[in-house]
Design a protein around this motif. Structure first.
Motif, PDB file in Angstrom:
ATOM      1  N   GLN A  76       0.832  -1.214   0.000  1.00 50.16           N
ATOM      2  CA  GLN A  76       0.000   0.000   0.000  1.00 50.16           C
ATOM      3  C   GLN A  76       0.862   1.257   0.000  1.00 50.16           C
ATOM      4  O   GLN A  76       0.601   2.205  -0.742  1.00 50.16           O
ATOM      5  CB  GLN A  76      -0.942  -0.013   1.207  1.00 50.16           C
ATOM      6  N   ALA A  77       1.911   1.268   0.824  1.00 44.25           N
ATOM      7  CA  ALA A  77       2.795   2.436   0.893  1.00 44.25           C
ATOM      8  C   ALA A  77       3.553   2.639  -0.406  1.00 44.25           C
ATOM      9  O   ALA A  77       3.717   3.770  -0.874  1.00 44.25           O
ATOM     10  CB  ALA A  77       3.768   2.284   2.069  1.00 44.25           C
ATOM     11  N   ALA A  78       4.019   1.549  -1.007  1.00 48.00           N
ATOM     12  CA  ALA A  78       4.785   1.654  -2.251  1.00 48.00           C
ATOM     13  C   ALA A  78       3.912   2.163  -3.395  1.00 48.00           C
ATOM     14  O   ALA A  78       4.345   3.011  -4.183  1.00 48.00           O
ATOM     15  CB  ALA A  78       5.393   0.295  -2.605  1.00 48.00           C
ATOM     16  N   ILE A  79       2.694   1.666  -3.489  1.00 49.99           N
ATOM     17  CA  ILE A  79       1.777   2.131  -4.537  1.00 49.99           C
ATOM     18  C   ILE A  79       1.444   3.608  -4.309  1.00 49.99           C
ATOM     19  O   ILE A  79       1.462   4.411  -5.249  1.00 49.99           O
ATOM     20  CB  ILE A  79       0.505   1.250  -4.585  1.00 49.99           C
ATOM     21  N   ALA A  80       1.182   3.983  -3.060  1.00 48.27           N
ATOM     22  CA  ALA A  80       0.872   5.382  -2.738  1.00 48.27           C
ATOM     23  C   ALA A  80       2.045   6.309  -3.050  1.00 48.27           C
ATOM     24  O   ALA A  80       1.847   7.477  -3.388  1.00 48.27           O
ATOM     25  CB  ALA A  80       0.471   5.507  -1.266  1.00 48.27           C
ATOM     26  N   ALA A  81       3.271   5.766  -2.967  1.00 48.36           N
ATOM     27  CA  ALA A  81       4.473   6.573  -3.227  1.00 48.36           C
ATOM     28  C   ALA A  81       4.834   6.619  -4.709  1.00 48.36           C
ATOM     29  O   ALA A  81       5.859   7.194  -5.084  1.00 48.36           O
ATOM     30  CB  ALA A  81       5.647   6.020  -2.424  1.00 48.36           C
ATOM     31  N   GLY A  82       4.012   6.010  -5.561  1.00 48.94           N
ATOM     32  CA  GLY A  82       4.267   6.060  -6.997  1.00 48.94           C
ATOM     33  C   GLY A  82       4.779   4.772  -7.604  1.00 48.94           C
ATOM     34  O   GLY A  82       5.075   4.730  -8.792  1.00 48.94           O
TER      35      GLY A  82
END
Length: 119
Positions: A76-82
């Motif tokens: 989730q964090a990686a997708i949110a970070a681009g």
């Protein structure tokens, strides 16, 4: 902690022989030979992989997580970070029955994974 890493190579036979010789002093040996990919390690689990790919192909690195929820949080964090999806969190039974991992491409196209090996 690093779980395993994979590098792209252009000639599997040449690279396999090179790494067998170069890593022998460290106790590394071939653990799995899949033809187009070879995994090496010091015990029974391969933590260094080489796979046939074009020169300049992205690398692969996998980080260990002590629990599955952290795999989900990473994704989730990686997708949110681009980051770009390369495999939503889930069981990868083809690797191991308890292998729970998620994969994303970083901004440079490298394949970044987080894995929990606990059931």
């Amino acid at each position: 902690m690093i779980d395993h890493i994979g590098i792209p190579i252009s000639d599997i036979a040449r690279s396999k022989q090179f790494f067998i010789a170069a890593l022998a002093p460290l106790g590394y040996k071939v653990i799995r030979d899949l033809g187009e990919a070879v995994g090496m390690g010091t015990e029974t689990r391969a933590d260094f992989w080489m796979g046939k790919a074009q020169p300049g192909s992205p690398s692969h690195i996998a980080f260990s997580a002590p629990e599955r929820g952290l795999v989900d949080a990473f994704y989730q964090a990686a997708i949110a970070a681009g980051g770009r999806d390369n495999g939503k969190p889930g069981i990868r039974a083809q690797y191991h029955p308890d292998y729970y991992g998620a994969f994303v491409f970083d901004p440079d196209g490298n394949n970044i994974e987080v894995v929990c090996r606990k059931g």
